[in-house]
Design a protein around this motif. Structure first.
Motif, PDB file in Angstrom:
ATOM      1  N   LYS A  76       0.750  -1.196   0.026  1.00  0.00           N
ATOM      2  CA  LYS A  76       0.043  -0.019   0.078  1.00  0.00           C
ATOM      3  C   LYS A  76       0.748   1.231   0.206  1.00  0.00           C
ATOM      4  O   LYS A  76       1.905   1.143   0.645  1.00  0.00           O
ATOM      5  N   ILE A  77       0.381   2.288  -0.801  1.00  0.00           N
ATOM      6  CA  ILE A  77       1.182   3.454  -0.926  1.00  0.00           C
ATOM      7  C   ILE A  77       0.328   4.624  -0.620  1.00  0.00           C
ATOM      8  O   ILE A  77      -0.730   4.671  -1.248  1.00  0.00           O
ATOM      9  N   SER A  78       0.863   5.625   0.226  1.00  0.00           N
ATOM     10  CA  SER A  78       0.311   6.823   0.606  1.00  0.00           C
ATOM     11  C   SER A  78       1.348   7.909   0.252  1.00  0.00           C
ATOM     12  O   SER A  78       2.383   7.737  -0.254  1.00  0.00           O
ATOM     13  N   ASP A  79       0.871   9.268   0.481  1.00  0.00           N
ATOM     14  CA  ASP A  79       1.627  10.377   0.073  1.00  0.00           C
ATOM     15  C   ASP A  79       3.221  10.177   0.656  1.00  0.00           C
ATOM     16  O   ASP A  79       4.169  10.515   0.400  1.00  0.00           O
ATOM     17  N   GLN A  80       3.258   9.744   2.089  1.00  0.00           N
ATOM     18  CA  GLN A  80       4.353   9.905   3.091  1.00  0.00           C
ATOM     19  C   GLN A  80       4.699   8.528   3.393  1.00  0.00           C
ATOM     20  O   GLN A  80       5.973   8.307   3.843  1.00  0.00           O
ATOM     21  N   TRP A  81       3.834   7.360   3.388  1.00  0.00           N
ATOM     22  CA  TRP A  81       4.266   5.949   3.943  1.00  0.00           C
ATOM     23  C   TRP A  81       3.989   4.985   3.042  1.00  0.00           C
ATOM     24  O   TRP A  81       3.233   5.041   2.072  1.00  0.00           O
ATOM     25  N   ILE A  92       4.765  -4.059   7.783  1.00  0.00           N
ATOM     26  CA  ILE A  92       5.021  -2.839   8.391  1.00  0.00           C
ATOM     27  C   ILE A  92       5.179  -1.514   7.582  1.00  0.00           C
ATOM     28  O   ILE A  92       4.737  -1.791   6.377  1.00  0.00           O
ATOM     29  N   GLN A  93       5.167  -0.443   8.421  1.00  0.00           N
ATOM     30  CA  GLN A  93       4.908   0.798   7.725  1.00  0.00           C
ATOM     31  C   GLN A  93       6.102   1.556   7.743  1.00  0.00           C
ATOM     32  O   GLN A  93       6.708   1.708   8.951  1.00  0.00           O
ATOM     33  N   VAL A  94       6.795   2.107   6.908  1.00  0.00           N
ATOM     34  CA  VAL A  94       7.989   2.985   6.649  1.00  0.00           C
ATOM     35  C   VAL A  94       7.736   4.202   5.799  1.00  0.00           C
ATOM     36  O   VAL A  94       6.961   4.340   5.024  1.00  0.00           O
ATOM     37  N   GLN A  95       8.604   5.162   6.162  1.00  0.00           N
ATOM     38  CA  GLN A  95       8.479   6.460   5.351  1.00  0.00           C
ATOM     39  C   GLN A  95       8.957   6.079   3.861  1.00  0.00           C
ATOM     40  O   GLN A  95       9.915   5.413   3.743  1.00  0.00           O
ATOM     41  N   VAL A  99      13.443   4.562   1.554  1.00  0.00           N
ATOM     42  CA  VAL A  99      13.530   3.345   0.218  1.00  0.00           C
ATOM     43  C   VAL A  99      15.117   3.684  -0.269  1.00  0.00           C
ATOM     44  O   VAL A  99      15.370   4.861  -0.620  1.00  0.00           O
ATOM     45  N   GLY A 100      15.722   2.811  -0.021  1.00  0.00           N
ATOM     46  CA  GLY A 100      17.219   2.767  -0.708  1.00  0.00           C
ATOM     47  C   GLY A 100      17.399   2.145  -2.087  1.00  0.00           C
ATOM     48  O   GLY A 100      18.169   2.787  -2.803  1.00  0.00           O
TER      49      GLY A 100
END
Length: 113
Positions: A76-81, A92-95, A99-100
């Protein structure tokens, strides 16, 4: 009277030489800034631009590695997460900025076998 005339004639030449020496003194500083720009600043700006483009191009189903080394699939993708599935049933939820690297499709399936 002859001596004072001689001094008056050499004064403009001395001022011109002083201006030229000031320009010559600043030249190394200007050259150092130009070299610093092309060696450090410009490549860093290019990397930031590429990273921003990679983050903007993320889509559901992409396999990524975060800056902390966590590998997962984007659910799932949102504006910041981003919501990453790191194992079956574990999300899990990451900013987005963490992303590297985006991995080639199917990388996680190869590692599971």
């Amino acid at each position: 009277m002859l001596i004072s005339n001689a001094y008056a004639q050499t004064a403009p030449a001395a001022e011109a030489a002083g201006g030229a020496s000031m320009l010559t003194g600043m030249l190394p500083l200007v050259l150092m800034f130009v070299v610093l720009y092309f060696i450090m600043i410009r490549p860093q700006m290019k990397r930031q631009k590429e990273h921003r483009a990679m983050i903007d191009a993320l889509a559901k189903g992409d396999e990524i590695v975060t800056a902390g080394g966590i590998v997962g699939k984007v659910n799932k993708i949102s504006d910041q997460w981003l919501h990453l599935e790191i194992a079956p049933g574990v999300e899990i939820q990451v900013q987005r900025s963490s992303v590297g690297q985006v991995l080639p499709k199917g990388t996680l399936d190869k590692n599971a076998a």
